[in-house]
Structures are given as C-alpha cells and as structure tokens.
Design a protein around this motif. Structure first.
Motif, mmCIF file in Angstrom:
data_model
loop_
_atom_site.group_PDB
_atom_site.id
_atom_site.type_symbol
_atom_site.label_atom_id
_atom_site.label_comp_id
_atom_site.label_asym_id
_atom_site.label_seq_id
_atom_site.Cartn_x
_atom_site.Cartn_y
_atom_site.Cartn_z
ATOM 1 N N ARG A 1 6.496 9.839 -37.842
ATOM 2 C CA ARG A 1 8.226 10.805 -37.455
ATOM 3 C C ARG A 1 7.463 12.527 -37.548
ATOM 4 N NH1 ARG A 1 8.546 5.002 -37.183
ATOM 5 N NH2 ARG A 1 8.626 5.539 -39.312
ATOM 6 N N TYR B 1 10.784 6.802 -26.368
ATOM 7 C CA TYR B 1 10.392 6.738 -27.690
ATOM 8 C C TYR B 1 9.738 6.404 -28.416
ATOM 9 C CZ TYR B 1 9.891 12.699 -26.787
ATOM 10 O OH TYR B 1 10.162 13.344 -26.254
ATOM 11 N N PRO C 1 5.372 17.905 -31.733
ATOM 12 C CA PRO C 1 6.900 18.228 -30.374
ATOM 13 C C PRO C 1 6.121 17.882 -28.851
ATOM 14 C CG PRO C 1 7.025 20.153 -31.408
ATOM 15 C CD PRO C 1 5.786 19.894 -32.317
ATOM 16 N N SER D 1 4.274 14.442 -28.694
ATOM 17 C CA SER D 1 5.238 13.655 -28.968
ATOM 18 C C SER D 1 5.599 13.155 -27.343
ATOM 19 C CB SER D 1 5.969 14.106 -29.115
ATOM 20 O OG SER D 1 6.489 12.697 -30.112
ATOM 21 N N GLU D 2 5.858 14.174 -26.532
ATOM 22 C CA GLU D 2 6.893 14.069 -25.315
ATOM 23 C C GLU D 2 6.139 13.946 -24.553
ATOM 24 O OE1 GLU D 2 8.505 18.080 -24.560
ATOM 25 O OE2 GLU D 2 9.273 17.351 -22.557
ATOM 26 N N LEU E 1 7.526 5.709 -31.108
ATOM 27 C CA LEU E 1 7.745 5.826 -33.019
ATOM 28 C C LEU E 1 7.673 4.790 -33.139
ATOM 29 C CD1 LEU E 1 9.382 9.537 -31.950
ATOM 30 C CD2 LEU E 1 7.076 9.191 -32.618
ATOM 31 N N TYR F 1 14.300 6.764 -38.976
ATOM 32 C CA TYR F 1 14.761 7.054 -37.219
ATOM 33 C C TYR F 1 15.930 6.493 -36.558
ATOM 34 C CZ TYR F 1 12.745 8.192 -32.535
ATOM 35 O OH TYR F 1 12.785 9.018 -31.830
ATOM 36 N N HIS G 1 6.348 13.401 -33.828
ATOM 37 C CA HIS G 1 7.096 13.751 -32.942
ATOM 38 C C HIS G 1 7.616 15.773 -34.131
ATOM 39 C CE1 HIS G 1 10.567 13.434 -30.932
ATOM 40 N NE2 HIS G 1 11.329 13.247 -31.958
ATOM 41 N N GLN G 2 7.563 15.443 -35.319
ATOM 42 C CA GLN G 2 8.008 16.617 -35.789
ATOM 43 C C GLN G 2 6.837 17.658 -35.809
ATOM 44 O OE1 GLN G 2 10.179 16.317 -40.086
ATOM 45 N NE2 GLN G 2 9.004 18.244 -40.074
#
Ligand code: CBF
Length: 838
Positions: free
Chosen positions: A484, A505, A492, A495-496, A508, A234, A488-489
């Motif tokens: 990640r 970010y 989302p 995470s945002e 992460l 990443y 994040h995945q």
C-alpha cells in the motif's frame, strides 16, 4: 445493561463519517474555522493540511471505536507488538488511500482552492525509528490492520525523533527533530496512566500467615501517559491502535515547597528528569551503547505496556493459566526483553503464582525476533546498572538463569564450557546480562528475518541454544513490505497501470496476483507506458535534486541509488570507491570512447549515528567526490554524484520509484534481511547485490537473470578475513589507484579520508571491500551494457515486479500469526473495501 432508549439516542447521534466530497469539505472547513480558529482569509496550506488531517482523523476514530468494541466483544486472542521504534512516515496520504477516500479529498481540496500534493507535503514525518527495524514495525502495523488481526503496537512517544541531517561543507550535522508542534494523529489519554518504579530496594520477609513476601520498595516513580495513534487497514474498516507512552513526573507539576523557598531550579528537577525518559530516540542503528537512560526507556515502556495488557486481560476474568490463550507478545529485537522479567515479577510477586506456573505462562506468551548477527548490535547490560535501577528484576534474572542452567547441566552433564557459553550472565568485569539469551530463554519461538539470517543465527551466535532446545524453537519469517505505501502511495501511476491490466486493485491485498503481469513482459504498448512512468518518476527526482543540491541531472541517465543508514557493513565506501574508479576511467578516455558510455547519476542518502565517526567520514568523502566530479567539464553528464540530505520515509517515497539500479552490497552474512531491496524491485528498479539477507530470496523469486549479483559468499567470509592477516594477500590494484587518487588530494584534505583507506590497507579489511572490488566493478560494467538495451531492461523490470508477490508484509504477518502467535483474524463486514477498490 444499557437501556434501549439510551442506545437509540447514541445510535442516532453518533457520527457516521463522511464519504462524499461535500461532507469532506464541510468537515475540513469546520475544523479550520472552529478547531483551528482560522478563516477563508487566513487559511494557508498548513491550515488546509490540518483541517484535512483532522477530518480524516475523525473518520478513522469512528472506525477505531468500532474496531475496539468489536475486538472486546469477540474476546479473541490479541497480538501485542512491542517495538522501541515505529518509523511511520507521513499519515495523511496513507489514511486517505487506506479508507479509499483520496479522490474525494482531492476533489474537495480542489474546490477549496488547494492542490492535494501541496497539502500532503505539509506533514512532518513521524520518524520514531532509525531504519529497517522501525520501518518493518510500521509495515507490520499496516498489514495487521489490513488483515483484520486484533493487534496493538506499543512504543515510546519520543519528543524528538531521529535527528534531521544537514550537510555542511560535506559533513553531517545533526539538528533536533521536534515533531510534535502539531500532530493531529495522536490522542492523549490522560486517563490511561501507569506509575513505573525505578531504583529502591527489595524487602523479602515472611508475613503473619507465614507466607514469603517480596516487596520492591521506595525508589522513584515516573508516570507513563498513553497516546493513541489510529492505524487504518487498507480496504477494511479495521483501525488498530498504536499506543505510545510519554513520561511525566508522578509527583505532579513541580515541588511547591522548593518553589516558594526560591529554589526554582530544583523545584522542576523531578519533572524534568521524568520527562527525559521519553524525550529522545537513540539514533544508533545496529549499535548498542549501554547507557542508563536507554535502559530506563526500555523498562518504562515494557512496564507500562505490560500493565496495560494485564489490565485488559483481567477484565475478561479468566484464570492466569489462560493468559497465553488471550495474549501473544512479540519482541521486536531484544529492546523489550525486560518485559519477560516484568511479567514473571508481576505473576510471582504481585499475583502470588508459583515460579514454575508463572514461567510456563511467560514462555508461552513471548516470541522474539532477532534482526542482526553483528556483535556490536547485540545488547548487553551491566549487572551493576540493572542492580541499581531494577534491583528486583536482577534477582529474577539470576533465578531465570539458575533454573535454565540447571536444565542445561542435566542435559549436558559433561560440558562445563557449555554452561558458561549459554549463561545469561556473562562472567566479565563488570558482569553483563546478555539480553538475546534472556529473550531466547523466555520465549517459545525465536525467528530470524530472512532465510540466510535465520540459518546463520542457528549456526553461529545461537548455536548452543539449538543444542539445548532443539531446532524447532528457531524459525524464519522473511521480512516483507506493505505494497500500500511502497507501491500504491509512492508510485500511484505504476499502481494504476498494473490495476488497469489486472482489472482491479485486488493485488494490493493479494500481492501474488502480480504474477498476472507476466504475459505483458513483451507487450510493446505496456512496456512503453511502463518506461514512461519510470521516466516521469526520474524527472520528479531530478527536480528534487536540483532544488535540494543545486545540481542539474539528466533524467535519461542511469539512476544508481544507495539509500539506507550509513554503516561500514553496508559498504557505501565500496560504492564511492567504485564511483572514483569510474571517474578515473572517464578521465583517461578519448572523447570517442566517452560517447559510448551510458551516463550515470550515483545517488546516495542516509544518516550516520552521531558518534560513528567512520560512517561520517564516508558521508564526507561522498560529498567531496561529488563536488569535484559534478563540476568537471571532462565528465559533464557522464557522471554525477549526489548526496541527498536527511533521508527519511517521505523522501524514500520519491527516490525509490525513480531508481534504475539500487545497491544492496553488504558484506555477505552481515545484513540480516534488508527491506529497501524489496521496495526498489517492487517499483521496477533492478538491483545490484551480494548474496546476503533477502537478496538471496529475491533472486530466487525473480530469477538470477534479473539481478546483478557479485562478491564473495557468506560461507567464505571467515577464511578471507583470516587470509588478510595470515595469508598471501594484497589489496586489489585498481582499488589502490583509487586510494592514490584520494591521497593525492583530488577530493580535498586527503588526511580526512586516511582512516577509510587504512581500514582496508592496514587493518585487515574486515568488510572485504578489496576482495569484492573487482567483481563489483565488473558487474557495474555489465549494468552499463544492459542499460543500453532499454527494451530488454524494461522487460526485466516488468518480470521482476510480476514475481515480487512473496515480499508483502501481509505474508509475513500471516506466517507470524500461524506459526508463532496462534491468532486468527477477526471477521469484519467490509464497506471500506468497496471504496478502496474503486
Ligand atoms: O528486520 C528489519 C531490519 O532490521 C535491521 O535494520 C536492524 O536494525 N537490525 C537490519 O539491519 C536489516 O537487515 C533488517 O531488514
């Protein structure tokens, strides 16, 4: 040595990789039209997925090539992670996020007429693993690449991954998972092959120069063919390699002589026998069965991987004594232990090193991770089986054992018992090779995967080895997960939201930065957004449940989730008994009392090993209980019970972000670590758990006030078990009521569930279900109460996430690198980082 004009030409024409939307679209359409021979008029979602995946694969391969070149030139020590399981899940979403081009792809696909979510959903999970162990290996690959470590994974390219689970009339049915129909993520390397030998006999003789020669002769050869899978880090241009071996017959396609004489069946027999080796993943989690094919798989993979590693080492033209300065090999559990024996064999039989010099190299090279203390999961192979399949290896194992026992004898001259206790060979009938002992003796470090677990291995199963080697050989590396994929995945929006508060970010890459969320624990606006995201994730899961199970659940209800392999020690039976207890309570309530209850959805998911009958019975009971409760009008929305079919990585990505409470309720001392506990908390779910595995460290990090703990402690388990047989013991009366309900046929054929009850009532309740039942139910009552205060609940959720920094797999990998592998990351110029952060 390559002339400058050639270099220039290569530089000029070597692909650069897309970064813009237009270039992505061009690549995607080119692949659809030329690689797949499709057009605008017959491009369905699967073709669009294929085009997108191929465009990203090209993108990764450019960086993969550079990474490999960089690693070769840097000539640093590398880590080789040997794992029989890599539970990778889907690759496309991960690749898009890791190279920082998901937005580009989204816009591009939009223009081409597709929704990115639909495209992502076309991908088949790469399910080359059973559960925690295989998923840990996948998280570690992500971290090693993200941290720029020169690392390779080695595994098997199973034609069939873990079976697909279907539920028929409440029973688990297994369907083969043929996942290789179209797999854009692998590169067959037909030029990278290794011939692996089996069977045969050992010839020891003195040659003309008077030298002792040992030669392993005849037998059967099988060829290992490499398939490479790029692993992108990443926010870095590092793309590491996962090399998976596939087996094929060494003798070519098939036997023409037999074919011509009309003996068609045996003409292809060799070929089929060879291909069987990498055909299927053994579907057992925490259970070993001692099957010859499994041993063949293990040796095939170890031999091919070691051959490959040595080939690479030899190119550096270093002395053998420098091997451990160039190569660290980590054994993910005992499955690759034969690699220890194979390296010793190569060094003494092929390279002519003296035993001690060779053994010194071997032990400096290997590290061994233990993932379980369960006796049924500790590998032992029968001596006759090894003798037949790997005759030379058995001799070497005996020699390793002899030299080891001689040192033990010298240190503990009066302790004969010690010799038999630590012997690699168990003197049973037939004799067995204890693989964990061999792994300990052949490695310089042994680690457990959570603090309690690492302490337990030192005080129970390996305590004699602590006496022999001293405590320093044993260490702990608490497991972790990659943020990640698992934040994040999978989530989302969360995470945002976090990025919006933290300003980037960056968390992460450095998960400890999450602690900057603490000031927002009581921030009204932030809490509102936080709660909205959880709700949206629950709506998404509710839609999935409706589609898959045909049951409508209320997303406002408390979602109580237990998803993991089904195993008695993980105690899904405790959970479902608790659900029945709740059901009985609801049935006996007045309508007024019912109104005060917090509605619940109990969600289960997980596979049982096909031969594990008790685990299958648990699945059956959950489904039958669901059938009754879900249509009981007295209950309505107050309780729903859902069993989600075919739990896998991509389903986990939907389920985990939607949980309010998740269950990590193993009998204390049995779950080595657990990693889903970390995933749930990182996604803002609270947990109910025993003081077991990593639950203990999670509690320490996030605070006891944020965890619902219950049950007996690991240190009391032995006494309690003893008490079941010899003490003044009776089964919990509330649990007996649950049993009465089952026995009365409320959930159908009561005889089908008899074994579950009698394991507790008649057979000593090994997993302490009855002992923990009262405290389990009371803790659930507490959860109901707490959930009513949503304001406080959300604060707990935020605070827990803020304190989860420790559980990133990046931290684990740095710990392994420092304390076991002694390797450094490679310095890399980062362009991808900039993209990934925006
Ligand atoms: O260490 C990773 C995981 O491994 C297991 O799944 C295993 O297969 N032995 C353990 O059961 C987990 O506790 C552990 O987290």
């Amino acid at each position: 040595s390559i002339p400058e004009h050639m270099r220039e030409a290569w530089r000029k024409f070597s692909p650069k990789g897309f970064t813009s939307k237009e270039d992505f679209e061009a690549e995607c359409v080119r692949h659809i039209e030329t690689t797949l021979a499709r057009s605008l008029f017959n491009c369905d979602e699967l073709a669009a997925y294929s085009g997108t995946a191929l465009a990203f694969r090209d993108r990764l391969i450019i960086d993969w090539n550079k990474t490999q070149q960089r690693q070769t030139f840097a000539d640093q020590k590398r880590i080789y992670y040997l794992s029989l399981e890599f539970l990778m899940g889907r690759a496309l979403d991960n690749a898009m996020l890791n190279v920082g081009l998901k937005n580009v792809a989204k816009q591009g696909l939009d223009e081409l007429g597709f929704r990115i979510e639909d495209i992502i959903n076309q991908e088949h999970d790469a399910a080359l693993g059973n559960g925690g162990l295989g998923r840990l290996a996948a998280c570690f690959l992500d971290s090693m690449a993200s941290l720029n470590y020169p690392a390779w994974g080695y595994g098997l390219r199973y034609r069939y991954g873990i079976f697909k689970q279907e539920i028929e009339n409440g029973y688990q049915v297994e369907i083969p998972d043929y996942w290789l129909d179209f797999n854009p993520w692998e590169f067959p390397r037909h030029d990278v092959t290794v011939d692996v030998q089996f069977f045969g006999w050992v010839n020891k003789y003195t040659d003309d120069e008077g030298k002792q020669v040992v030669s392993w002769q005849d037998g059967e050869m099988v060829t290992a063919v490499a398939y490479d899978v790029p692993v992108p880090g990443y926010g870095t241009s590092t793309v590491n390699n996962l090399r998976l071996w596939s087996s094929k017959a060494s003798s070519g396609e098939f036997d023409f002589a037999k074919f011509n004489s009309g003996d068609y069946e045996s003409a292809v027999a060799d070929q089929q026998r060879a291909e069987t080796i990498s055909a299927v993943l053994y579907p057992n989690d925490n259970l070993e069965r001692g099957k010859e094919l499994r041993l063949k798989q293990q040796y095939f993979w170890c031999a091919a991987s070691l051959h490959d590693i040595i080939r690479r080492f030899k190119k550096t033209q270093r002395k053998w004594s420098e091997f451990p300065d160039q190569v660290a090999i980590q054994l993910n559990d005992t499955h690759p232990t034969l690699a220890i024996v194979e390296l010793q064999r190569i060094l003494i039989d092929k390279e002519g090193l003296e035993w001690n010099a060779a053994w010194d190299i071997v032990t400096k090279t290997f590290g061994y991770t233990n993932h379980t203390v369960l006796p049924e999961a500790l590998e032992k192979w029968s001596v006759p089986l090894i003798q037949n399949l790997l005759p030379r290896h058995l001799q070497i194992i005996y020699d390793i054992n002899l030299f080891f026992l001689q040192t033990v004898e010298r240190r503990f001259p009066k302790d004969r018992e010690m010799l038999s206790r630590v012997s690699i060979i168990e003197e049973s009938n037939p004799k067995m090779v204890r693989m964990a002992y061999l792994a300990i003796v052949g490695s310089h470090k042994v680690n457990g995967v959570a603090e309690l677990h690492s302490d337990l291995i030192k005080t129970t199963i390996f305590k004699d080895f602590v006496k022999v080697y001293g405590p320093d050989k044993f260490t702990n590396v608490t497991n972790g997960i990659t943020p990640r994929r698992w934040l994040h995945q999978a989530n989302p929006r969360l995470s945002e939201l976090i990025a919006s508060k933290l300003g980037s970010y960056e968390f992460l890459k450095d998960l400890t930065l999450l602690n900057k969320l603490e000031p927002f624990v009581d921030d009204k606006e932030f809490k509102k957004e936080w709660a909205e995201i959880k709700y949206a994730n629950k709506v998404r899961l509710a839609q999935h449940i409706l589609k898959s199970n045909g049951v409508s659940v209320n997303p406002k209800a408390l979602f109580d989730v237990q998803v993991k392999r089904i195993h008695e020690y993980k105690r899904q039976q405790l959970n479902i008994f608790g659900v029945i207890h709740r059901y009985l309570a609801i049935k006996s309530m007045t309508p007024e009392e019912r109104k005060k209850l917090a509605p619940r959805v109990s969600i289960f998911g997980g596979k049982a090993a096909p031969g594990y009958w008790m685990a299958k019975t648990i699945i059956h009971l959950i489904n039958k209980v669901g059938e009754v409760i879900n249509k009981d009008p007295d209950v309505g929305d107050l309780l729903k019970v859902i069993f989600l079919e075919d739990y896998n990585v991509s389903k986990a990505e939907i389920i985990i972000p939607a949980s309010d409470i998740s269950e990590h309720i193993s009998t204390a001392g049995t779950e080595a670590s657990g990693t889903s506990n970390m995933k749930f908390v990182l996604n803002g779910g609270l947990v109910i758990g025993t003081l077991d595995g990593a639950n203990i460290e999670i509690t320490r990090e996030i605070g006891e006030e944020n965890v619902f703990l219950f049950g007996n402690l690991a240190e009391d388990v032995e006494d309690l078990r003893h008490n079941h047989f010899y003490g003044d013991y009776s089964v919990n009366p509330e649990l007996l009521k649950v049993f009465e309900c089952i026995k009365s046929g409320t959930f159908g054929d009561e005889a089908a569930f008899g074994a579950l009850i009698s394991a507790i009532v008649d057979h000593g309740d090994y997993y302490l279900v009855s002992d923990d039942f009262d405290s389990y139910c009371k803790t659930h009552d507490l959860i109901d109460e707490s959930y009513k205060n949503q304001d406080k609940w959300v604060s707990k959720s935020i605070q827990s996430v803020a304190r989860m920094g420790f559980f990133t797999s990046d931290r684990c990998i740095n710990e392994y690198a420092d304390s076991i592998w002694n390797i450094e990351p490679l310095a890399v110029k980062e362009e991808a980082e900039v993209r990934a952060r925006t």
